[in-house]
Enzyme design. Structure first.
Site, PDB file in Angstrom:
ATOM      1  N   HIS A 103       0.826  -1.217   0.000  1.00  0.00           N
ATOM      2  CA  HIS A 103       0.000   0.000   0.000  1.00  0.00           C
ATOM      3  C   HIS A 103       0.859   1.264   0.000  1.00  0.00           C
ATOM      4  O   HIS A 103       0.376   2.335  -0.370  1.00  0.00           O
ATOM      5  CB  HIS A 103      -1.013  -0.005   1.149  1.00  0.00           C
ATOM      6  CG  HIS A 103      -0.492   0.324   2.500  1.00  0.00           C
ATOM      7  ND1 HIS A 103      -0.210  -0.629   3.455  1.00  0.00           N
ATOM      8  CD2 HIS A 103      -0.230   1.513   3.096  1.00  0.00           C
ATOM      9  CE1 HIS A 103       0.187  -0.041   4.571  1.00  0.00           C
ATOM     10  NE2 HIS A 103       0.191   1.257   4.373  1.00  0.00           N
ATOM     11  N   ASP A 232       1.165  -7.719   2.361  1.00  0.00           N
ATOM     12  CA  ASP A 232       1.287  -6.284   2.098  1.00  0.00           C
ATOM     13  C   ASP A 232       2.764  -5.886   1.980  1.00  0.00           C
ATOM     14  O   ASP A 232       3.354  -5.327   2.905  1.00  0.00           O
ATOM     15  CB  ASP A 232       0.604  -5.510   3.224  1.00  0.00           C
ATOM     16  CG  ASP A 232       0.348  -4.055   2.860  1.00  0.00           C
ATOM     17  OD1 ASP A 232       0.913  -3.583   1.859  1.00  0.00           O
ATOM     18  OD2 ASP A 232      -0.410  -3.393   3.590  1.00  0.00           O
ATOM     19  N   SER A 700       4.026   2.466   8.312  1.00  0.00           N
ATOM     20  CA  SER A 700       3.765   1.458   7.291  1.00  0.00           C
ATOM     21  C   SER A 700       5.044   1.151   6.522  1.00  0.00           C
ATOM     22  O   SER A 700       5.715   2.048   6.023  1.00  0.00           O
ATOM     23  CB  SER A 700       2.703   1.951   6.310  1.00  0.00           C
ATOM     24  OG  SER A 700       1.446   2.011   6.924  1.00  0.00           O
TER      25      SER A 700
END
Length: 765
Positions: A103, A232, A700
């Site tokens: 992402h 991810d 992230s």
């Protein structure tokens, strides 16, 4: 997926929530996994003084100077501040190879995709260096050094202008005439200041990304939720000039050679293992008082949820019908949905735990402490009351600010009008033909960027839904006057061009009247509002420059003075900005100024109130360290969540009728054959795991490291039960969700057939 920051006119106060320790003792009896708090986003610079002994007691095997050391290679040299801090990444080879989240690379993957080359759906793997795809605008920053510069910043007093001048002087000196990127960051509401110096590389290329059916498996349904089965991750490569220094993209650039890269562990994780994360968390507000939390619960979050929900619902309805729309809007939609679900979860926790009431109990204890001593009472006795009065007075402006931030710039036509047409108008109206021609040429160069992703039907419906909520939800005395002016205007008429630009200062009022940008005309009957807004929006989009390329090109070929003033989207935008300047900004600036003073006093008070406490500053996109354990948890009575998930769960979730749970055929075949290679464990393939590390948006892509500084996972999310983490860490519930590095290697090697990438890594078995 951790939240991406949203940047409006002014970074909005994204109020979060707070969980309390009330009832913790009883809960811990049934939950052995919450017995210790692992809270803290610590500055690595202060590691030796504040954290190292604690880290050693939890199991860290490295000496402190191998974790953070500006004089020699250490872990921080492998940590990448990606794209200005929107995400974190880590070096995993000596040849510039970078690991981050899927992402985090989603914008780039979407930008490089097309209907014929759909990298989002199909994934991408460069089988040679020449296949790697340049990512325009991407940056990779490496921290060179950091320094506590509090004494220097405050040496000549705390006047804001003096402080700003000192900060500018420090940053300029540290940049070495532009060689480095520098920033001085305020900590603890201005009690401390730290300098950070970065070397920034701008040649970043996409190396590999799994299909979204792996990289975003579960999509928004599973976002912020455990158990999780999302792979991810994505791979990038940083390139440099032949001197290993930053260089603009060039075909003959060479892979960057970092001072340190992370060895990759195949040993896996077990419950109670030591785990730490280094990265760039974006923003927390862990010292908020109860009035701020109450405002979020009663008003701020609900406005954001309504506006974000309306926009994403419209976008999704069109994306489901067209691949071109889906690809073009995929990145924006993912970011908005992430924020939308974040605020829903945040609000739910505020309600569930009565956080306002619990915080008030804590503040009552602080008040009693302050009142118990005459000196303390003089200094801090009215602090809590001052916060209460400040937020109560700000409440109407807060609602308006949220609608400006999340509504006024909610469509592409609005943002393009603001960023391109407004500056062009100034050049045309300047009376300087050369300036006008130059501005028109510059605007013409950006047409592909705007119209290449512009879909009128989508944009128009988003505008309609936003306008409707903006109009209906704001009190009449806080509604921009332009709304009723436009809606009550007879069809076919045009308002005259203004005589001058809106002023930043409030215009003088005539006796008995308000400024023109504040006066509210008599509103149409509520039942007729939606139809009026739809009719006006239809007319506006049929004539506006920003909604039709041919119309825009014709104007640029012969830019006439006054044309932009008559543009309906420009008129709407100018009215809202006028309203913002004359009404909202004044209230907001006053609020922020008073809040800054109170926050600084509160920070000082807390240090006196809790002298033995180790304080850490709120996250602000600077490098932080967090450490803890690999642990499961009990989310609620009678429910237990294990600390890892496996490929079995992906097959259990598979639903060929639901695009969120599609499983690639090759992944199913590998599962069926149990072909996990050396990446499997006891006949299964682990996918994700949990730690107690303290992270937030910006983390992230951060590396999850074991006690020896080896890479065991890549952090990508938090869990639903700990949505309060940006304000308060609740140790029973707070977890980081990471993709297991062995699953990453399995997908690269077995699924993608890109095993050549593993050869440049240092894999520890």
């Amino acid at each position: 997926m951790m939240m991406h920051r949203i940047t409006p006119i002014r970074r909005s106060l994204l109020l979060s929530l707070l969980l309390s320790l009330a009832g913790l003792a009883a809960a811990q009896q049934a939950n052995p996994y919450g017995a210790r708090s692992y809270e803290g986003m610590w500055l690595p610079l202060n590691l030796q003084e504040l954290n190292y002994a604690d880290m050693k007691s939890l199991g860290l095997e490295l000496p402190a100077n191998q974790v953070y050391n500006e004089q020699a290679p250490s872990l921080e040299d492998a940590i990448v501040k990606l794209n200005g801090g929107s995400c974190t990444a880590e070096m995993i080879s000596g040849e510039g190879l970078v690991l981050t989240n899927h992402h985090c690379a989603f914008d780039a993957i979407a930008e490089l995709s097309s209907v014929n080359e759909d990298l989002l759906t199909n994934g991408f793997w460069a089988m040679s260096r020449s296949d790697e795809l340049p990512i325009p605008g991407a940056t990779a920053a490496y921290l060179m050094r950091s320094e506590n510069v509090t004494l220097t910043v405050l040496a000549k007093g705390e006047d804001p202008e003096t402080v700003a001048a000192r900060i500018d002087s420090i940053e300029q000196a540290a940049s070495q005439e532009g060689k480095y990127e520098t920033e001085v960051k305020e900590m603890f509401s201005g009690l401390e200041y730290y300098l950070f110096v970065y070397e920034v590389y701008t040649d970043v290329r996409l190396v590999g990304a799994p299909p979204s059916s792996i990289g975003k498996f579960g999509y928004d349904k599973d976002n912020w939720v455990w158990p999780r089965h999302t792979g991810d991750f994505s791979l990038l490569r940083v390139y440099a000039g032949k001197d290993n220094k930053p260089a603009e993209y060039a075909a003959d650039n060479v892979p960057f050679k970092p001072r340190h890269f992370l060895p990759v562990s195949l040993k896996g994780v077990q419950e109670q293992d030591y785990a730490m994360i280094m990265g760039y968390p974006g923003s927390t507000e862990r010292y908020l008082t109860s009035p701020a939390i109450q405002l979020a619960l009663e008003q701020s979050n609900r406005a954001k949820i309504d506006l974000l929900g309306a926009k994403t619902q419209v976008m999704k309805s069109f994306m489901d019908r067209s691949d071109s729309v889906r690809i073009a809007l995929a990145s924006e939609y993912a970011s908005l949905m992430n924020a939308y679900k974040y605020f829903i979860g945040q609000t739910e926790m505020l309600d569930r735990y009565d956080i306002v009431g619990l915080r008030k109990q804590e503040e009552a204890k602080f008040q009693a402490w302050a009142d118990a001593d005459a000196v303390r009472k003089e200094k801090y006795g009215t602090l809590m009351q001052d916060f209460e009065e400040l937020y109560a007075a700000y409440k109407p402006a807060d609602k308006a600010m949220n609608y400006v931030n999340f509504g006024a710039f909610s469509t592409q036509a609005l943002t393009y009008t603001y960023s391109a047409l407004a500056p062009l108008r100034g050049a045309i109206n300047s009376g300087n033909p050369q300036a006008a021609q130059g501005a028109a040429a510059q605007t013409r160069e950006g047409l592909d960027g705007h119209f290449g992703k512009f879909f009128r039907q989508v944009d128009q419906e988003v505008f309609t839904q936003t306008f409707l909520r903006f109009y209906q939800d704001l009190p009449a005395d806080w509604r921009p006057a332009i709304f009723d002016e436009l809606l009550n205007e007879p069809v076919g008429t045009q308002a005259p061009a203004p005589a001058e630009e809106p002023k930043a200062k409030k215009k003088k009022k005539k006796k008995g009247s308000e400024s023109a940008s504040i006066v509210v005309a008599e509103a149409p009957a509520p039942a007729d509002i939606e139809s009026k807004i739809r009719r006006w929006t239809e007319r506006a989009y049929a004539t506006a420059l920003a909604t039709n390329r041919s119309r825009m090109e014709a104007f640029l070929n012969n830019p006439q003075k006054g044309v932009i003033e008559q543009d309906p989207i420009f008129r709407f935008l100018r009215g809202v900005i006028n309203y913002y300047i004359e009404r909202v900004q004044i209230s907001d600036n006053a609020f922020e100024s008073q809040r800054a003073v109170l926050n600084k006093a509160y920070q000082s008070a807390l240090r006196e109130y809790e002298p033995q406490r180790r304080f850490y500053p709120d996250a602000n996109s600077t490098m932080r360290l967090t450490y803890g354990k690999v642990l499961p948890y009990y989310p609620r009575d009678g429910v237990f969540y294990n600390y890892y998930t496996t490929l079995d769960g992906i097959m259990e979730k598979e639903d060929p009728t639901d695009p969120d749970y599609i499983v690639p055929a090759k992944l199913k075949e590998l599962y069926k054959q149990k072909d996990f290679g050396k990446y499997g464990q006891n006949g299964s393939m682990r996918v994700c795991f949990l730690t107690t590390n303290d992270i937030t948006g910006g983390n992230s892509g951060s590396p999850v490291l074991n006690s020896r500084g080896e890479l065991i996972g890549c952090a990508f999310d938090g869990n639903w039960e700990a949505m309060a983490g940006d304000i308060y860490v609740f140790p029973q519930f707070n977890r980081t969700i990471a993709v297991d590095i062995r699953y990453v290697l399995f997908v690269i090697d077995k699924f993608a057939g890109a095993g050549h990438l593993l050869k440049e890594m240092k894999i520890v078995e």
